[in-house]
Motif scaffolding. Structure first.
Motif, PDB file in Angstrom:
ATOM      1  N   GLU A 191       0.823  -1.214   0.000  1.00  0.00           N
ATOM      2  CA  GLU A 191       0.000   0.000   0.000  1.00  0.00           C
ATOM      3  C   GLU A 191       0.854   1.260   0.000  1.00  0.00           C
ATOM      4  O   GLU A 191       0.483   2.266  -0.600  1.00  0.00           O
ATOM      5  N   MET A 192       2.010   1.210   0.651  1.00  0.00           N
ATOM      6  CA  MET A 192       2.921   2.355   0.585  1.00  0.00           C
ATOM      7  C   MET A 192       3.454   2.537  -0.826  1.00  0.00           C
ATOM      8  O   MET A 192       3.577   3.668  -1.316  1.00  0.00           O
ATOM      9  N   GLU A 193       3.757   1.429  -1.506  1.00  0.00           N
ATOM     10  CA  GLU A 193       4.192   1.508  -2.896  1.00  0.00           C
ATOM     11  C   GLU A 193       3.092   2.079  -3.776  1.00  0.00           C
ATOM     12  O   GLU A 193       3.342   2.918  -4.659  1.00  0.00           O
ATOM     13  N   ARG A 194       1.849   1.662  -3.533  1.00  0.00           N
ATOM     14  CA  ARG A 194       0.718   2.151  -4.325  1.00  0.00           C
ATOM     15  C   ARG A 194       0.548   3.666  -4.153  1.00  0.00           C
ATOM     16  O   ARG A 194       0.361   4.402  -5.120  1.00  0.00           O
TER      17      ARG A 194
ATOM     18  N   ILE B 229      -3.729   1.126   5.409  1.00  0.00           N
ATOM     19  CA  ILE B 229      -2.532   1.211   6.239  1.00  0.00           C
ATOM     20  C   ILE B 229      -2.918   1.325   7.712  1.00  0.00           C
ATOM     21  O   ILE B 229      -2.316   0.667   8.581  1.00  0.00           O
ATOM     22  N   ALA B 230      -3.922   2.141   8.010  1.00  0.00           N
ATOM     23  CA  ALA B 230      -4.377   2.275   9.398  1.00  0.00           C
ATOM     24  C   ALA B 230      -4.884   0.941   9.934  1.00  0.00           C
ATOM     25  O   ALA B 230      -4.570   0.552  11.072  1.00  0.00           O
ATOM     26  N   GLN B 231      -5.653   0.224   9.136  1.00  0.00           N
ATOM     27  CA  GLN B 231      -6.164  -1.077   9.574  1.00  0.00           C
ATOM     28  C   GLN B 231      -5.037  -2.084   9.789  1.00  0.00           C
ATOM     29  O   GLN B 231      -5.035  -2.846  10.756  1.00  0.00           O
ATOM     30  N   LEU B 232      -4.061  -2.088   8.886  1.00  0.00           N
ATOM     31  CA  LEU B 232      -2.948  -3.031   8.992  1.00  0.00           C
ATOM     32  C   LEU B 232      -2.117  -2.774  10.247  1.00  0.00           C
ATOM     33  O   LEU B 232      -1.719  -3.715  10.944  1.00  0.00           O
ATOM     34  N   LEU B 233      -1.851  -1.509  10.525  1.00  0.00           N
ATOM     35  CA  LEU B 233      -1.060  -1.184  11.710  1.00  0.00           C
ATOM     36  C   LEU B 233      -1.813  -1.526  12.990  1.00  0.00           C
ATOM     37  O   LEU B 233      -1.217  -1.980  13.974  1.00  0.00           O
ATOM     38  N   ASP B 234      -3.123  -1.309  12.969  1.00  0.00           N
ATOM     39  CA  ASP B 234      -3.922  -1.633  14.161  1.00  0.00           C
ATOM     40  C   ASP B 234      -3.963  -3.135  14.431  1.00  0.00           C
ATOM     41  O   ASP B 234      -4.095  -3.562  15.580  1.00  0.00           O
ATOM     42  N   ARG B 235      -3.861  -3.941  13.358  1.00  0.00           N
ATOM     43  CA  ARG B 235      -4.018  -5.394  13.495  1.00  0.00           C
ATOM     44  C   ARG B 235      -2.692  -6.148  13.471  1.00  0.00           C
ATOM     45  O   ARG B 235      -2.688  -7.378  13.518  1.00  0.00           O
ATOM     46  N   LEU B 236      -1.577  -5.437  13.381  1.00  0.00           N
ATOM     47  CA  LEU B 236      -0.284  -6.103  13.239  1.00  0.00           C
ATOM     48  C   LEU B 236      -0.006  -6.992  14.454  1.00  0.00           C
ATOM     49  O   LEU B 236       0.148  -6.517  15.576  1.00  0.00           O
TER      50      LEU B 236
END
Length: 504
Positions: free
Chosen positions: A244-247, A412-419
């Motif tokens: 997602e950062m690449e996108r 990105i927010a969801q991924l960081l919250d669920r890492l």
């Protein structure tokens, strides 16, 4: 049973590509598959070859089923798919250049990668060409009163990769564009043959520099599918975070570059600053601006700590805060809208025929995103939408990018919250026999396909990488027709097809 899977069941079942089946079919079934592609019953995801076999990946968009049809070619010939389905023509021309397999009935017999300058034709034992260039390599003939041709490239006035564009125009109006690519053919698939999985992963990540994360992910998932391995949960989320950062970085770059080609350099400056923020954050967190070689078969090579998570949150917040003003500036600048709206229109039917992915397809109504369907972890457990528009012009392709940036910020927010905690990499099991695997991954341009064979000694026997640009470059030729020559840079940048990913 779905139509596509029922069709493949008529052939000889081969090792599973988890979760997609493959079957070796007879020539009549191969031709029937080509016919069904031609009438729009299925979509073509890929077409590639080995020394004496051809394969095509098929998608039934109605059911979401994917399967692979394979055809043995002991005599070096096979029924042409391009005879029925135009999107296959360039792929078959490339197969002729690389493997010497002859597609019977192929409408365009010109070589693809060989521009008439190689000393030898395929196979290597063939006699040298008597002249450097012969008429078999010429552009298509042009006839008509008042027409003239404008050659552009292959070397361009910038750092972009080489490609020759031959315009036929009537005054300023383009009546035909023909592309000649292949100048950055680097034999990447040949280099992979016999390489270790680790070495081949590095080659895959260099297929197209701006999509190094997506290619690394696609290759890793294909290897894992072949060997029956799974990356640990933490690695799965970190991979998506990098993707997602690449996108975001690429969409920001394109947003500014499209506006710059319409002589609105202010937008390029603002977007370049934000893109640089994302790349610096990636460098600080993952140790590389483009995050190259950070995704590997079995997981990821670099983990993140608390400071890294905070840095990603900070850059995402900055992009989210500054993007609305840039969008408002774009939407309310009349001179920009005059250039982008109703320019380079791609009709939905053509986008569907060519199975155009990414912003090219979605701006013309094709709602296909491999993160949603067929889907893969962790996206199957995340909340996001796939934006689509019907207009199909440069403006629509800009707006798709904008909406996708917004969706990526949410992801990105969801991924960081669920890492989760846990390992970021596992060891791969050894292959006791030759194993096959295939993966579809959503890059910023669209769907990337990787198919490979892993030998028992741990080396790659064969790997094929299919960039979304294979099905987008021909559409660029179509959308420029009827536009003025000066609008080509806008149309071209709104597509932003990959040269390197296409030429391999």
């Amino acid at each position: 049973m779905a139509v596509l899977i029922d069709f493949l069941s008529q052939g000889s079942a081969q090792p599973q590509h988890r979760p997609w089946p493959r079957a070796v079919v007879e020539p009549d079934l191969w031709s029937e598959a080509a016919r069904r592609l031609g009438v729009g019953e299925w979509s073509l995801l890929g077409l590639w070859a080995e020394a004496r076999a051809v394969h095509m990946a098929l998608l039934d968009e109605a059911s979401g089923e994917i399967g692979i049809a394979s055809l043995d070619c002991p005599d070096g010939r096979y029924p042409s798919v391009g005879l029925h389905h135009p999107p296959a023509v360039r792929l078959e021309r490339a197969i002729r250049s690389l493997f010497g397999l002859e597609p019977d009935g192929l409408p365009d017999q010109r070589p693809w990668l060989d521009h008439g300058n190689w000393d030898l034709r395929y196979p290597l034992a063939a006699e040298p060409r008597s002249t450097p260039i012969d008429k078999g390599y010429a552009f298509l003939p042009v006839e008509g009163e008042g027409l003239h041709q404008i050659p552009v490239g292959p070397v361009h006035a910038g750092i972009i990769e080489p490609g020759h564009f031959r315009f036929t125009a009537n005054g300023e109006t383009v009546v035909r564009l023909e592309e000649r690519l292949g100048y950055v053919h680097k034999g990447i698939e040949g280099l992979m043959a016999g390489a270790t999985v680790a070495a081949a992963a590095r080659l895959a990540a260099r297929t197209s520099g701006d999509s190094t994360v997506a290619y690394g992910l696609a290759f890793a998932r294909a290897v894992e599918a072949a060997l029956g391995a799974e990356a640990p949960p933490r690695a799965v989320l970190l991979r998506a975070l990098m993707a997602e950062m690449e996108r975001i970085a690429n969409h920001l770059g394109d947003f500014g570059a499209i506006c710059n080609d319409a002589s609105f350099s202010l937008m390029l400056a603002h977007c370049a600053v934000l893109r640089e923020r994302v790349l610096r954050a990636a460098d600080g967190v993952f140790g590389h601006r483009l995050m190259r070689d950070r995704i590997v078969p079995g997981g990821v090579s670099t983990d993140v700590d608390r400071e890294g998570i905070a840095a990603i949150r900070a850059v995402a917040a900055e992009v989210g805060a500054r993007l609305p003003a840039l969008v408002d500036l774009y939407d309310n600048t009349t001179s920009l809208q005059d250039r982008t709206a109703l320019t380079g229109i791609l009709k939905p039917a053509l986008a569907c025929q060519y199975a155009a992915g990414g912003y090219v397809g979605r701006a013309s109504g094709r709602k296909f995103d491999t993160r949603k369907a067929p889907g893969y972890a962790p996206y199957d457990g995340l909340d996001f939408s796939v934006p689509t528009l019907e207009d199909g012009d440069v403006n629509a392709r800009v707006w798709i990018r904008i909406r996708e940036i917004e969706q990526s910020l949410s992801l990105i927010a969801q991924l960081l919250d669920r890492l989760p905690e846990g390992p970021a990499r596992v060891n791969l099991p050894a292959a006791t026999e030759t194993r096959e695997g295939m993966a579809l991954v959503e890059g910023f341009r669209g769907d990337i396909l990787v198919w490979l064979k892993v030998s028992p000694d741990g080396t790659v026997a064969r790997c094929h990488l299919r960039d979304p640009s294979w099905f987008q470059w021909p559409l660029l030729e179509a959308v420029i027709e009827g536009n003025i020559v000066a609008d080509f840079p806008l149309c071209n940048k709104s597509f932003n097809c990959s040269y390197s990913g296409h030429d391999l």
